[in-house]
Design an enzyme around this catalytic site. Structure first.
Site, short mmCIF file in Angstrom:
data_model
loop_
_atom_site.label_atom_id
_atom_site.label_comp_id
_atom_site.label_asym_id
_atom_site.label_seq_id
_atom_site.Cartn_x
_atom_site.Cartn_y
_atom_site.Cartn_z
CD GLU A 15 0.25 42.86 -19.07
OE1 GLU A 15 -0.85 43.37 -18.88
OE2 GLU A 15 0.74 42.70 -20.19
CB CYS A 51 4.07 35.39 -20.33
SG CYS A 51 4.58 36.67 -21.39
CB CYS A 109 8.98 48.76 -22.92
SG CYS A 109 10.35 48.24 -23.98
CB CYS A 169 7.62 48.21 -30.61
SG CYS A 169 9.32 47.74 -30.25
CB CYS A 181 4.34 47.02 -28.24
SG CYS A 181 4.53 46.40 -26.56
N GLY A 237 8.13 44.89 -21.03
CA GLY A 237 9.52 45.34 -20.94
C GLY A 237 10.49 44.58 -21.82
CD GLU A 238 14.60 43.84 -25.02
OE1 GLU A 238 13.71 43.62 -25.84
OE2 GLU A 238 15.46 42.97 -24.72
CB SER A 287 10.97 37.27 -25.95
OG SER A 287 10.56 38.01 -27.08
CB SER A 304 10.55 40.74 -31.20
OG SER A 304 10.08 39.99 -30.11
CG ASN A 355 -3.51 40.11 -29.78
OD1 ASN A 355 -4.13 39.28 -30.44
ND2 ASN A 355 -2.75 39.77 -28.76
CB CYS A 399 1.50 43.42 -25.39
SG CYS A 399 0.00 43.67 -26.32
N1 SAH Z 1 10.57 43.28 -25.33
C1 SAH Z 1 10.62 41.91 -25.70
C2 SAH Z 1 9.70 41.03 -24.89
C3 SAH Z 1 8.36 41.60 -24.56
S1 SAH Z 1 7.30 41.91 -25.93
C4 SAH Z 1 10.35 41.74 -27.17
O1 SAH Z 1 9.98 42.71 -27.82
O2 SAH Z 1 10.59 40.63 -27.65
C5 SAH Z 1 6.73 40.26 -26.16
C6 SAH Z 1 6.11 39.96 -27.48
O3 SAH Z 1 4.80 40.56 -27.56
C7 SAH Z 1 6.92 40.46 -28.65
O4 SAH Z 1 7.19 39.45 -29.59
C8 SAH Z 1 6.00 41.50 -29.22
O5 SAH Z 1 6.20 41.63 -30.56
C9 SAH Z 1 4.62 40.96 -28.88
N2 SAH Z 1 3.57 41.97 -29.05
C10 SAH Z 1 3.62 43.27 -28.73
N3 SAH Z 1 2.48 43.89 -29.12
C11 SAH Z 1 1.70 42.94 -29.70
C12 SAH Z 1 0.40 42.95 -30.29
N4 SAH Z 1 -0.30 44.08 -30.38
N5 SAH Z 1 -0.09 41.79 -30.79
C13 SAH Z 1 0.62 40.66 -30.67
N6 SAH Z 1 1.85 40.57 -30.14
C14 SAH Z 1 2.39 41.71 -29.65
FE1 SF4 Z 2 8.96 46.67 -28.19
FE2 SF4 Z 2 9.01 44.47 -26.61
FE3 SF4 Z 2 9.26 46.95 -25.56
FE4 SF4 Z 2 6.92 46.19 -26.55
S1 SF4 Z 2 7.96 45.32 -24.80
S2 SF4 Z 2 7.94 48.21 -26.88
S3 SF4 Z 2 7.57 44.90 -28.28
S4 SF4 Z 2 10.68 45.96 -27.00
#
Ligand code: SAH
Ligand code: SF4
Length: 347
Positions: A90, A108, A115, A119, A122, A160-161, A192, A215, A292, A333
């Site tokens: 997406e 974005c 990933c 986390c 996420c 993804g990271e 990010s 993050s 969210n 996300c």
């Molecule tokens: N992996 C990278 C980039 C992708 S995640 C990172 O973690 O920074 C992008 C952003 O989406 C991150 O800041 C993450 O914390 C946020 N995110 C993930 N799940 C979320 C949720 N349920 N509500 C709001 N933001 C969220």
């Molecule tokens: Fe964590 Fe970013 Fe990967 Fe989601 S996309 S699991 S927030 S590192």
């Protein structure tokens, strides 16, 4: 057949030399693909016919396949794309404006399918890592949307990271910013990361001028381990050193992203710990993010967002509260993709 969007200008110049062509042909190809958005070698009339023929035999110009496009009430759009192997990613478009009437579009981009970092809040993390995207698949997300809608900023903040797919992300940035092609401004790009320390050092040394967002989500290790269990080998103390290095080396400010989750990381004590951790990191600003809700975790959005921001501001920390755009279409996300994959699996 090779995907030409996986070749940067230097590599394409090398290829031209290898087939006895002049290297400037590579610039013409870059111009045709990334500026004129040509989709077929036969239409690149700046190239001699025999070269067009040879390119058509050895390369193809990749285009993403759009599965759906969903608009939210607040102007965000979420694109679902299918990759060559049928996997889905997406890309979210966020339309913003300020009180002076200036408007801008931020895209974005995803960097991986799923990933590996798991986390706990996420949706993308829930999928596990399926595979990395190659440079072409990253570039194409911008090229697809940019075809109709002018994009002013890119954030590597989709699925993804990005720093665990470092080489492909680096190459996609090199190609998109190349002045012979799309010439996207490096200053308009933000990566990010959840905080992959060794790659932050590499980023500081190799891809200067892009913006970095981290993050963090918790200033103490115990809370962070609970939220981001796979980042234990990237501890906060070492992460801070890496950010210090990044700031010194690039002169760029770092953005700290902090999701506000009820009763997990939103207390006065949590705010003061954050202040203590980052007050020596200069320049730096904090982006507080509205959480969210996700179906697989107990977490809820904090009701203390404004108070938390106030506490930081009182301690002279620059802190903004990010309005959550596109929540009705889960643009923050990987929720749309996971939902779609579930449907596919059921069929
Ligand atoms: N992996 C990278 C980039 C992708 S995640 C990172 O973690 O920074 C992008 C952003 O989406 C991150 O800041 C993450 O914390 C946020 N995110 C993930 N799940 C979320 C949720 N349920 N509500 C709001 N933001 C969220
Ligand atoms: Fe964590 Fe970013 Fe990967 Fe989601 S996309 S699991 S927030 S590192």
């Amino acid at each position: 057949m090779k995907d030409i969007k996986n070749f940067d200008l230097k590599e394409l110049q090398g290829y031209m030399l290898s087939i006895g062509e002049k290297p400037f042909r590579a610039k013409e190809i870059f111009h045709a693909i990334y500026k004129e958005k040509q989709k077929d070698f036969t239409d690149i009339t700046t190239l001699p016919k025999n070269l067009r023929q040879k390119l058509s035999e050895e390369f193809y110009i990749y285009a993403l396949e759009k599965v759906s496009e969903t608009n939210s009430h607040d102007g965000a759009t979420k694109y679902l794309f299918q990759l060559r192997d049928g996997l889905l990613i997406e890309t979210a478009l966020i339309r913003e404006s300020n009180k002076f009437g200036r408007k801008w579009n931020t895209l974005c981009l995803s960097t991986e399918v799923g990933c590996s970092l798991d986390c706990q809040f996420c949706a993308t993390g829930q999928m596990g890592l399926i595979r990395n995207l190659d440079a072409s698949e990253i570039i194409e997300q911008l090229m697809f949307v940019d075809n109709n809608i002018p994009i002013n900023n890119i954030v590597f903040m989709g699925m993804g990271e990005p720093l665990l797919n470092y080489e492909n992300v680096k190459k996609s940035i090199e190609i998109l910013t190349d002045t012979e092609g799309r010439a996207f401004g490096k200053r308009k790009i933000t990566i990010s990361t959840s905080g992959i320390i060794d790659k932050i050092y590499r980023l500081a040394d190799q891809i200067k001028m892009v913006n970095l967002a981290v993050s963090l989500h918790a200033a103490d290790q115990t809370t962070r381990d609970k939220l981001m269990p796979n980042l234990k080998e990237n501890p906060i103390s070492k992460l801070k050193e890496a950010l210090q290095y990044y700031i010194e080396k690039t002169g760029n400010a770092v953005t700290i992203e902090y999701l506000l989750i009820k009763n997990v990381n939103d207390s006065v004590e949590n705010a003061l710990k954050l202040v203590k951790l980052i007050s020596s990191l200069k320049p730096c600003k904090v982006n507080l993010i509205h959480f969210n809700k996700v179906p697989f975790a107990e977490f809820s959005p904090s009701q203390r967002e404004i108070e938390f921001q106030k506490l930081l501001l009182e301690k002279n920390i620059r802190a903004t509260l990010r309005k959550s755009k596109g929540t009705d279409i889960s643009a923050a996300c990987g929720q749309l993709v996971t939902r779609n994959l579930t449907n596919v699996a059921k069929n």
